[in-house]
Design a protein around this motif. Sequence first.
Motif, PDB file in Angstrom:
ATOM      1  N   ALA A 131      45.837  37.835  42.713  1.00  0.00           N
ATOM      2  CA  ALA A 131      44.960  37.436  43.573  1.00  0.00           C
ATOM      3  C   ALA A 131      44.866  38.569  44.620  1.00  0.00           C
ATOM      4  O   ALA A 131      43.723  38.842  45.160  1.00  0.00           O
ATOM      5  N   ASP A 132      45.773  39.452  44.884  1.00  0.00           N
ATOM      6  CA  ASP A 132      45.723  40.490  45.752  1.00  0.00           C
ATOM      7  C   ASP A 132      44.677  41.735  45.229  1.00  0.00           C
ATOM      8  O   ASP A 132      43.815  42.211  45.821  1.00  0.00           O
ATOM      9  N   LEU A 133      44.930  41.863  43.809  1.00  0.00           N
ATOM     10  CA  LEU A 133      44.153  42.790  43.308  1.00  0.00           C
ATOM     11  C   LEU A 133      42.525  42.463  43.357  1.00  0.00           C
ATOM     12  O   LEU A 133      41.606  43.319  43.320  1.00  0.00           O
ATOM     13  N   VAL A 134      42.454  41.183  42.898  1.00  0.00           N
ATOM     14  CA  VAL A 134      41.044  40.490  42.874  1.00  0.00           C
ATOM     15  C   VAL A 134      40.310  40.554  44.332  1.00  0.00           C
ATOM     16  O   VAL A 134      39.159  40.976  44.570  1.00  0.00           O
ATOM     17  N   GLY A 135      41.189  40.416  45.303  1.00  0.00           N
ATOM     18  CA  GLY A 135      40.853  40.487  46.807  1.00  0.00           C
ATOM     19  C   GLY A 135      40.299  41.958  47.064  1.00  0.00           C
ATOM     20  O   GLY A 135      39.301  42.202  47.821  1.00  0.00           O
ATOM     21  N   ALA A 137      39.439  44.369  44.730  1.00  0.00           N
ATOM     22  CA  ALA A 137      38.367  44.763  43.922  1.00  0.00           C
ATOM     23  C   ALA A 137      37.109  43.837  44.221  1.00  0.00           C
ATOM     24  O   ALA A 137      35.992  44.481  44.162  1.00  0.00           O
ATOM     25  N   ARG A 138      37.341  42.738  44.950  1.00  0.00           N
ATOM     26  CA  ARG A 138      35.941  42.086  45.477  1.00  0.00           C
ATOM     27  C   ARG A 138      36.251  41.423  47.027  1.00  0.00           C
ATOM     28  O   ARG A 138      36.270  40.364  47.027  1.00  0.00           O
ATOM     29  N   PRO A 139      36.042  42.513  47.870  1.00  0.00           N
ATOM     30  CA  PRO A 139      36.266  42.071  49.308  1.00  0.00           C
ATOM     31  C   PRO A 139      35.260  40.907  49.625  1.00  0.00           C
ATOM     32  O   PRO A 139      34.117  40.922  49.150  1.00  0.00           O
ATOM     33  N   GLY A 140      35.694  40.099  50.457  1.00  0.00           N
ATOM     34  CA  GLY A 140      34.941  38.896  50.975  1.00  0.00           C
ATOM     35  C   GLY A 140      34.819  37.721  50.167  1.00  0.00           C
ATOM     36  O   GLY A 140      34.192  36.701  50.536  1.00  0.00           O
ATOM     37  N   VAL A 141      35.583  37.658  48.933  1.00  0.00           N
ATOM     38  CA  VAL A 141      35.586  36.397  48.316  1.00  0.00           C
ATOM     39  C   VAL A 141      36.917  35.684  48.502  1.00  0.00           C
ATOM     40  O   VAL A 141      37.704  36.329  49.070  1.00  0.00           O
ATOM     41  N   ASP A 142      36.796  34.655  48.011  1.00  0.00           N
ATOM     42  CA  ASP A 142      38.210  33.771  48.182  1.00  0.00           C
ATOM     43  C   ASP A 142      38.963  34.224  47.085  1.00  0.00           C
ATOM     44  O   ASP A 142      38.915  33.689  46.064  1.00  0.00           O
ATOM     45  N   ALA A 143      39.662  35.221  47.437  1.00  0.00           N
ATOM     46  CA  ALA A 143      40.560  36.135  46.356  1.00  0.00           C
ATOM     47  C   ALA A 143      41.560  34.873  45.261  1.00  0.00           C
ATOM     48  O   ALA A 143      41.482  35.268  44.144  1.00  0.00           O
ATOM     49  N   ARG A 144      41.855  33.922  45.927  1.00  0.00           N
ATOM     50  CA  ARG A 144      42.904  33.018  45.174  1.00  0.00           C
ATOM     51  C   ARG A 144      42.034  32.139  44.205  1.00  0.00           C
ATOM     52  O   ARG A 144      42.401  31.745  43.230  1.00  0.00           O
ATOM     53  N   ALA A 185      32.742  38.627  34.237  1.00  0.00           N
ATOM     54  CA  ALA A 185      32.278  37.435  35.019  1.00  0.00           C
ATOM     55  C   ALA A 185      32.659  37.078  36.367  1.00  0.00           C
ATOM     56  O   ALA A 185      32.012  36.670  37.247  1.00  0.00           O
ATOM     57  N   HIS A 186      34.027  37.504  36.619  1.00  0.00           N
ATOM     58  CA  HIS A 186      34.847  37.180  37.822  1.00  0.00           C
ATOM     59  C   HIS A 186      34.918  38.344  38.601  1.00  0.00           C
ATOM     60  O   HIS A 186      34.839  37.949  39.853  1.00  0.00           O
ATOM     61  N   LEU A 187      34.864  39.532  38.345  1.00  0.00           N
ATOM     62  CA  LEU A 187      34.739  40.659  39.194  1.00  0.00           C
ATOM     63  C   LEU A 187      33.249  41.451  39.359  1.00  0.00           C
ATOM     64  O   LEU A 187      33.197  42.245  40.268  1.00  0.00           O
ATOM     65  N   GLY A 188      32.455  41.317  38.541  1.00  0.00           N
ATOM     66  CA  GLY A 188      31.260  41.861  38.684  1.00  0.00           C
ATOM     67  C   GLY A 188      31.409  43.097  37.391  1.00  0.00           C
ATOM     68  O   GLY A 188      32.591  43.412  36.891  1.00  0.00           O
ATOM     69  N   PRO A 189      30.168  43.394  36.812  1.00  0.00           N
ATOM     70  CA  PRO A 189      30.232  44.355  35.596  1.00  0.00           C
ATOM     71  C   PRO A 189      30.758  45.569  36.154  1.00  0.00           C
ATOM     72  O   PRO A 189      30.341  46.246  37.446  1.00  0.00           O
ATOM     73  N   VAL A 190      31.609  46.528  35.531  1.00  0.00           N
ATOM     74  CA  VAL A 190      32.198  47.562  35.698  1.00  0.00           C
ATOM     75  C   VAL A 190      31.910  48.351  34.410  1.00  0.00           C
ATOM     76  O   VAL A 190      32.354  48.034  33.338  1.00  0.00           O
ATOM     77  N   THR A 191      31.434  49.750  34.500  1.00  0.00           N
ATOM     78  CA  THR A 191      31.411  50.733  33.470  1.00  0.00           C
ATOM     79  C   THR A 191      32.444  50.958  32.466  1.00  0.00           C
ATOM     80  O   THR A 191      32.416  50.919  31.105  1.00  0.00           O
TER      81      THR A 191
END
Length: 193
Positions: A131-135, A137-144, A185-191
């Motif tokens: 959850a910390d890493l998702v937060g 990687a995608r600031p502003g979302v509900d990371a949990r 799908a969850h973090l957005g496309p990354v090359t």
Amino acid sequence: MTESDRSLRDRLVDAGVELVAAEGAPALTLREIARRAGVSHGAPRRYFPTHLELLSAIAHRGFTALAGRAREALGDGTAAPGAQVAALGRVYLEFARDNTGMYELMFRHDLLESGHLRLRETSLPLFGLLADLVGRARPGVDARLVAGALWANLHGIAQLWSWGSLRLATGTVDPEPLLHSALDAHLGPVTSR
């Protein structure tokens, strides 16, 4: 607990870990674990009053192993958050593939809910890390929530892959593209991950 008690307790758990690796979670009977540990079939009850307590001790070893692999995969933690999430996802899928019986045991709802060995306290730090890493990687979302959805996706990939369903449905022989699709799908496309 005396040293010999601790030793026998560890032998029972060791026997269970070996049994689940060789024959899967359904083989984890008290009688078979005791036989493999070289003790009477009643001996496990001295250290584990219920079957769930012994299974929880075995599952605890699985969570400890998974956490160790996760720490190793993240290294010094300097990679970008998205790359670290990808590393965790890869470790999760590899662990499930390499330890099918243990993986099945670790996520049994009755063990997690039983409170024995505080399995939730063993498993939740891994989720907290995700959850910390998702937060990050995608600031502003509900990371949990995003981490929960990603974890559910990875768990589904692991389970469906082990059953052969995803290979059949997708025609792929490697789960890596499925991992990348879940991450996209969850973090957005990354090359590159």
